[in-house]
Write a protein that holds these residues in place. Structure first.
Motif, PDB file in Angstrom:
ATOM      1  N   TRP A   5       0.826  -1.198   0.000  1.00 22.24           N
ATOM      2  CA  TRP A   5       0.000   0.000   0.000  1.00 22.24           C
ATOM      3  C   TRP A   5       0.865   1.255   0.000  1.00 22.24           C
ATOM      4  CZ3 TRP A   5      -4.949   0.493  -1.039  1.00 22.24           C
ATOM      5  CH2 TRP A   5      -5.543   1.733  -0.821  1.00 22.24           C
ATOM      6  N   ASN A   6       1.917   1.267   0.810  1.00 25.31           N
ATOM      7  CA  ASN A   6       2.770   2.454   0.922  1.00 25.31           C
ATOM      8  C   ASN A   6       3.713   2.611  -0.264  1.00 25.31           C
ATOM      9  OD1 ASN A   6       1.643   3.185   3.369  1.00 25.31           O
ATOM     10  ND2 ASN A   6       3.111   1.991   4.539  1.00 25.31           N
ATOM     11  N   ALA A  11      -2.126   2.170  -9.361  1.00 29.18           N
ATOM     12  CA  ALA A  11      -2.845   1.056  -9.999  1.00 29.18           C
ATOM     13  C   ALA A  11      -2.946  -0.127  -9.046  1.00 29.18           C
ATOM     14  CB  ALA A  11      -2.141   0.646 -11.292  1.00 29.18           C
ATOM     15  N   HIS A  12      -1.870  -0.406  -8.314  1.00 26.41           N
ATOM     16  CA  HIS A  12      -1.903  -1.506  -7.350  1.00 26.41           C
ATOM     17  C   HIS A  12      -2.817  -1.202  -6.164  1.00 26.41           C
ATOM     18  CE1 HIS A  12       1.618  -3.171  -9.488  1.00 26.41           C
ATOM     19  NE2 HIS A  12       1.098  -4.302  -9.073  1.00 26.41           N
ATOM     20  N   ARG A  13      -2.846   0.048  -5.734  1.00 26.39           N
ATOM     21  CA  ARG A  13      -3.756   0.407  -4.639  1.00 26.39           C
ATOM     22  C   ARG A  13      -5.205   0.256  -5.082  1.00 26.39           C
ATOM     23  NH1 ARG A  13       0.565   3.845  -3.476  1.00 26.39           N
ATOM     24  NH2 ARG A  13      -0.172   5.554  -4.774  1.00 26.39           N
ATOM     25  N   ARG A  14      -5.522   0.703  -6.323  1.00 27.84           N
ATOM     26  CA  ARG A  14      -6.886   0.527  -6.833  1.00 27.84           C
ATOM     27  C   ARG A  14      -7.225  -0.955  -6.971  1.00 27.84           C
ATOM     28  NH1 ARG A  14      -5.314   4.986  -9.750  1.00 27.84           N
ATOM     29  NH2 ARG A  14      -4.742   3.784 -11.591  1.00 27.84           N
ATOM     30  N   TYR A  15      -6.264  -1.755  -7.402  1.00 24.12           N
ATOM     31  CA  TYR A  15      -6.475  -3.198  -7.518  1.00 24.12           C
ATOM     32  C   TYR A  15      -6.787  -3.801  -6.153  1.00 24.12           C
ATOM     33  CZ  TYR A  15      -5.414  -8.149  -8.015  1.00 24.12           C
ATOM     34  OH  TYR A  15      -5.488  -9.512  -7.974  1.00 24.12           O
ATOM     35  N   THR A  16      -6.067  -3.381  -5.128  1.00 29.41           N
ATOM     36  CA  THR A  16      -6.301  -3.892  -3.779  1.00 29.41           C
ATOM     37  C   THR A  16      -7.700  -3.531  -3.297  1.00 29.41           C
ATOM     38  OG1 THR A  16      -3.941  -3.737  -3.264  1.00 29.41           O
ATOM     39  CG2 THR A  16      -5.470  -3.847  -1.395  1.00 29.41           C
ATOM     40  N   ILE A  17      -8.110  -2.303  -3.517  1.00 27.92           N
ATOM     41  CA  ILE A  17      -9.449  -1.868  -3.109  1.00 27.92           C
ATOM     42  C   ILE A  17     -10.512  -2.656  -3.871  1.00 27.92           C
ATOM     43  CG2 ILE A  17     -11.082   0.067  -3.213  1.00 27.92           C
ATOM     44  CD1 ILE A  17      -8.579   1.893  -2.660  1.00 27.92           C
ATOM     45  N   ARG A  18     -10.332  -2.792  -5.183  1.00 29.02           N
ATOM     46  CA  ARG A  18     -11.305  -3.537  -5.986  1.00 29.02           C
ATOM     47  C   ARG A  18     -11.377  -5.000  -5.558  1.00 29.02           C
ATOM     48  NH1 ARG A  18      -8.989  -0.798 -11.452  1.00 29.02           N
ATOM     49  NH2 ARG A  18     -10.225   1.108 -11.374  1.00 29.02           N
ATOM     50  N   THR A  19     -10.223  -5.592  -5.307  1.00 28.05           N
ATOM     51  CA  THR A  19     -10.198  -6.995  -4.885  1.00 28.05           C
ATOM     52  C   THR A  19     -10.961  -7.165  -3.579  1.00 28.05           C
ATOM     53  OG1 THR A  19      -8.137  -7.462  -6.028  1.00 28.05           O
ATOM     54  CG2 THR A  19      -8.685  -8.884  -4.180  1.00 28.05           C
ATOM     55  N   MET A  20     -10.718  -6.297  -2.639  1.00 23.27           N
ATOM     56  CA  MET A  20     -11.423  -6.403  -1.351  1.00 23.27           C
ATOM     57  C   MET A  20     -12.916  -6.156  -1.547  1.00 23.27           C
ATOM     58  SD  MET A  20      -8.524  -5.607   1.350  1.00 23.27           S
ATOM     59  CE  MET A  20      -9.495  -5.200   2.629  1.00 23.27           C
ATOM     60  N   ALA A  21     -13.267  -5.206  -2.407  1.00 26.14           N
ATOM     61  CA  ALA A  21     -14.682  -4.905  -2.646  1.00 26.14           C
ATOM     62  C   ALA A  21     -15.419  -6.097  -3.260  1.00 26.14           C
ATOM     63  CB  ALA A  21     -14.815  -3.685  -3.564  1.00 26.14           C
ATOM     64  N   PHE A  22     -14.730  -6.893  -4.051  1.00 22.93           N
ATOM     65  CA  PHE A  22     -15.369  -8.059  -4.660  1.00 22.93           C
ATOM     66  C   PHE A  22     -15.247  -9.318  -3.805  1.00 22.93           C
ATOM     67  CE2 PHE A  22     -14.619  -5.576  -8.635  1.00 22.93           C
ATOM     68  CZ  PHE A  22     -15.956  -5.377  -8.941  1.00 22.93           C
ATOM     69  N   MET A  23     -14.132  -9.515  -3.155  1.00 26.05           N
ATOM     70  CA  MET A  23     -13.914 -10.777  -2.452  1.00 26.05           C
ATOM     71  C   MET A  23     -14.567 -10.834  -1.077  1.00 26.05           C
ATOM     72  SD  MET A  23     -12.509 -12.946  -4.426  1.00 26.05           S
ATOM     73  CE  MET A  23     -13.615 -12.277  -5.675  1.00 26.05           C
TER      74      MET A  23
END
Length: 135
Positions: A5-6, A11-23
């Protein structure tokens, strides 16, 4: 996770948020199906298709999140991630075809088709450390 995250790209931060939002919803639905009788009333009825769609939607979202990561990343990350994705998908299909023929010709026990998704991600995780180049 915090270091990604830091130090990671936007793009990786957005991917992390999207992954958590879906999973998170995916895991919640799956856990509810396994631990309660809440969905028994819709089994083998047309409403069961609604449940199937509800469980499938986060999976589709996760695939979109991964493809978005590739689209939003630089050329190197895009190339490496695409290679990892393609190799894992090919291996998962090969395993599924092998097992399907095993069911047809060798009496292997039937496995549900949805297992291809966790198999894909397991293979993605297993092969990704070995793919470090976009060539």
């Amino acid at each position: 996770m915090l270091s990604i995250w830091n130090k990671g790209t936007s793009a990786h931060r957005r991917y992390t948020i999207r992954t958590m939002a879906f999973m998170i919803p995916y895991a919640a639905i799956c856990i509810a199906m396994m631990t309660t009788d809440a969905f028994d009333a819709v089994m083998n009825k047309p409403a069961g298709w609604v449940l199937a769609a509800a469980v499938s939607a986060p999976v589709i979202g996760q695939i979109w999140a991964t493809l978005s990561l590739m689209r939003e990343s630089d050329e190197f990350v895009r190339g490496v991630t695409a290679k990892q994705f393609i190799l894992a998908a090919g291996l998962a299909m090969a395993v599924a075809v092998f097992w399907g023929f095993g069911e047809s010709f060798a009496g292997a026990p039937h496995l549900p088709a949805w297992l291809i998704y966790p198999l894909f991600w397991a293979l993605y995780g297993a092969t990704s450390p070995f793919i470090r180049s976009s060539r």
